[in-house]
Design an enzyme around this catalytic site. Structure first.
Site, PDB file in Angstrom:
ATOM      1  N   ASP A 112       9.547  35.055  80.938  1.00 43.27           N
ATOM      2  CA  ASP A 112       8.855  36.333  80.756  1.00 43.27           C
ATOM      3  C   ASP A 112       7.672  36.447  81.714  1.00 43.27           C
ATOM      4  O   ASP A 112       7.469  37.484  82.366  1.00 43.27           O
ATOM      5  CB  ASP A 112       8.362  36.468  79.316  1.00 43.27           C
ATOM      6  N   HIS A 226      13.596  30.574  69.923  1.00 42.74           N
ATOM      7  CA  HIS A 226      14.796  30.547  70.767  1.00 42.74           C
ATOM      8  C   HIS A 226      15.618  29.305  70.463  1.00 42.74           C
ATOM      9  O   HIS A 226      16.258  28.744  71.334  1.00 42.74           O
ATOM     10  CB  HIS A 226      14.428  30.559  72.256  1.00 42.74           C
TER      11      HIS A 226
END
Length: 595
Positions: A112, A226
């Site tokens: 990100d 995740h």
């Protein structure tokens, strides 16, 4: 522990876009750039700072569920658990370009930061006049990752990121300028901490079925969103109280310098956010909220707000996270006050992902509880009628309760096939409560009517549900059956009076249920017993019990006409020769009474 590997989708590849289309239907103020998976406000206000977030999908409602007036201007979505690329982000910046500038808020994950950061720098290079109007905020609130472990990459961004969105979005909506929105975003990011816990990993649609590496007796503390492993496992499963205590230690303790990211003091005001990671029931989450509030208050914290719900998930992960936002202390030099932060949190955004929240502190944990209502029935004088043999009456009821408890597993097995799987446990709960009343002397053969009323109340309160209501009505009707006969107080109940009372109790029950034999319900053996021992019958008690047992056995062959079994395919029940669990419970009681 195996995890859920089945999903509702057209294809794994289309799932993200399909979901974003659904949000457009829910929230008509937003539009979708399908090719770039960007959800954004179509007609955003050019005189207000724009806010962008994004990252991998699978964390819904983060990030797309917060796009709308009063929160985010756009969310750029990647594939599940994968960052969007820089070109997607550049397109997003262009879509929400504002005269007042744009603040980009991302979770602290390498993908990100690299992709959103690259897009910001590329956009600034291509639009030098707008370079100073782009700001970048990174949120890393995970206290499970210590300084030594995080080293260069730092802490992961978790559910606390949503509080940054909320505070910054409300401030921008009020018309704050770019510097102010950037500053309050940075402040929020620096004053929030989060820790998560889960019973297992989660399955990503389109991948091979996943078997969790957590045993049935294990949970993990510090698991990422995740599927990253946590830093500690607990086995056997701790109580909720013990687990919450450990999580709060992670969040607030100053004894571990490796994780002491925020220094909390006694009397600090905090905002508590309890976040469902995707697979926790609302029932359990409520328990987490209550336990966390209780323990925070015991530690001397002032809880200014409580937020509970699904804020940032890991698909359907069976876990939750706790987040604390440390509010500015009174008297400290700070650009923002606690009242200002709370007003921004209280502002109601027009977004589908932000749950209902009250704009005031919770009542103290102890103050939430009220005294139970006084039992008005205890003031009523009840006719005293004795059993022929008081000891035999009481011991018979005791045997019946013990039989129900012993047969709980088998009745539960039946109900798992024929109903919703709780019949055995419901009957066991009622039986245990009756046993307690026998030990207290409240159920005995010296006062039949008060004993029957006590059993009725147990069925109502300890059992609950349909079975509890049916048993409660029947035993209440049985008590009324004796009272209806105007029997003299202090006398001994005769067999004829029992027969009359039983018949009246069955009539009472039939007023409130449509079930009539043969119906594959508890009514079948109950009616068979009462009809076999009616006033005009020469049958003995043993004959009536046999009739009830036969009726219960016959339910194996019947199609259900009432109760939850009516929703189960009839052939399946007959093929497996499953009796109705409620009927089996009545059979168990009657065969054990031995009266």
């Amino acid at each position: 522990m195996s995890t859920q590997s089945k999903h509702f989708l057209n294809t794994p590849e289309s799932l993200v876009v399909d979901s974003l289309h659904g949000l457009c239907a829910v929230n008509p103020q937003v539009a979708l750039d399908v090719d770039n998976k960007i959800l954004f406000i179509k007609n955003h206000d050019q005189q207000k700072v724009s806010l962008m977030c994004g990252g991998g999908s699978g964390h819904e409602p983060a990030h797309s569920g917060y796009v709308g007036e009063g929160m985010l201007t756009a969310a750029v979505c990647g594939s599940i658990f994968a960052s969007p690329n820089a070109s997607q982000v550049r397109r997003g910046i262009d879509l929400i370009d504002s005269e007042k500038g744009t603040v980009i808020i991302v979770k602290n994950y390498t993908g990100d930061i690299l992709n959103f950061g690259l897009a910001k720098e590329q956009y600034a290079a291509n639009h030098p006049a707008k370079a100073e109007k782009l700001r970048f905020v990174i949120v890393g609130d995970d206290v499970a990752v210590g300084r030594s472990q995080g080293s260069i990459v730092g802490r992961r961004g978790l559910a606390g990121t949503v509080l940054v969105y909320k505070i910054a979005g409300a401030f921008a909506q009020q018309g704050a300028d770019l510097n102010a929105v950037d500053a309050i975003s940075q402040w929020a990011a620096e004053n929030v901490v989060t820790i998560g816990s889960s019973l297992g990993h989660t399955h990503v649609p389109g991948t091979a079925p996943l078997q969790s590496n957590l045993a049935d007796s294990e949970l993990e503390i510090g698991m990422g969103i995740h599927n990253e492993s946590g830093n500690k496992r607990e086995s056997p499963l701790p109580s909720l109280s013990a687990l919450v205590s450990k999580l709060l230690d992670y969040l607030t303790s100053s004894s571990d310098p490796d994780r002491n990211f925020l220094t909390f003091k006694g009397g600090d005001s905090v905002v508590l956010m309890v976040n469902n990671l995707g697979g926790v029931s609302v029932l359990e989450l409520g328990g987490v909220v209550a336990e966390t509030q209780k323990q925070l208050e015991a530690r001397g914290f002032n809880i200014a707000r409580v937020l509970s719900g699904t804020f940032m998930t890991s698909l359907n992960m069976p876990g939750f996270s706790l987040t604390l936002l440390l509010l500015p202390r009174e008297g400290e030099s700070n650009a923002f006050s606690a009242s200002q932060i709370l007003s921004l949190l209280d502002a109601k955004p027009r977004v589908p992902g932000w749950p209902w929240a009250h704009d005031s502190p919770p009542l103290p944990f102890k103050a939430q509880q009220v005294e139970g209502a006084k039992d008005e029935d205890s003031q009523v004088e009840i006719t005293q009628i004795k059993a022929v043999d008081s000891t035999k009456f009481t011991s018979g009821i005791k045997r019946a309760t013990e039989a129900l408890i012993a047969n709980e597993a088998e009745i539960t097995r039946m109900d798992s096939i024929a109903g919703d799987g709780d019949c055995g446990l419901t009957l066991k709960a009622g039986a245990q409560a009756v046993l307690s009343l026998i030990k207290e002397g409240r159920i005995n053969g010296d006062n039949i009517i008060s004993s029957l009323i006590a059993v009725s109340q147990v069925a109502e309160e300890a059992m609950g549900g349909t079975s509890g209501a049916l048993y409660s009505i029947f035993f209440s009707g049985l008590a009324q059956g004796f009272q209806f006969q105007s029997i003299q107080s202090g006398s001994t109940a005769t067999l004829e009076q029992w027969k009359t009372a039983l018949g009246l109790a069955l009539d009472k029950l039939f007023r409130y249920t449509r079930a009539r034999p043969p119906s594959r319900t508890l009514v079948d053996p109950l009616a068979a017993f009462i009809n076999a021992i009616n006033l005009n019958s020469p049958n003995t008690f043993a004959d009536a019990v046999t009739a009830a047992a036969n009726a219960a056995e016959e339910t194996k062959k019947l199609d259900a006409k009432a109760g939850r079994s009516a929703y189960v395919e009839g052939d399946a029940l007959r093929e497996q020769q499953v009796a109705d669990p409620g009927a089996w419970g009545v059979k168990t009681i009657l065969e054990s009474l031995g009266l």
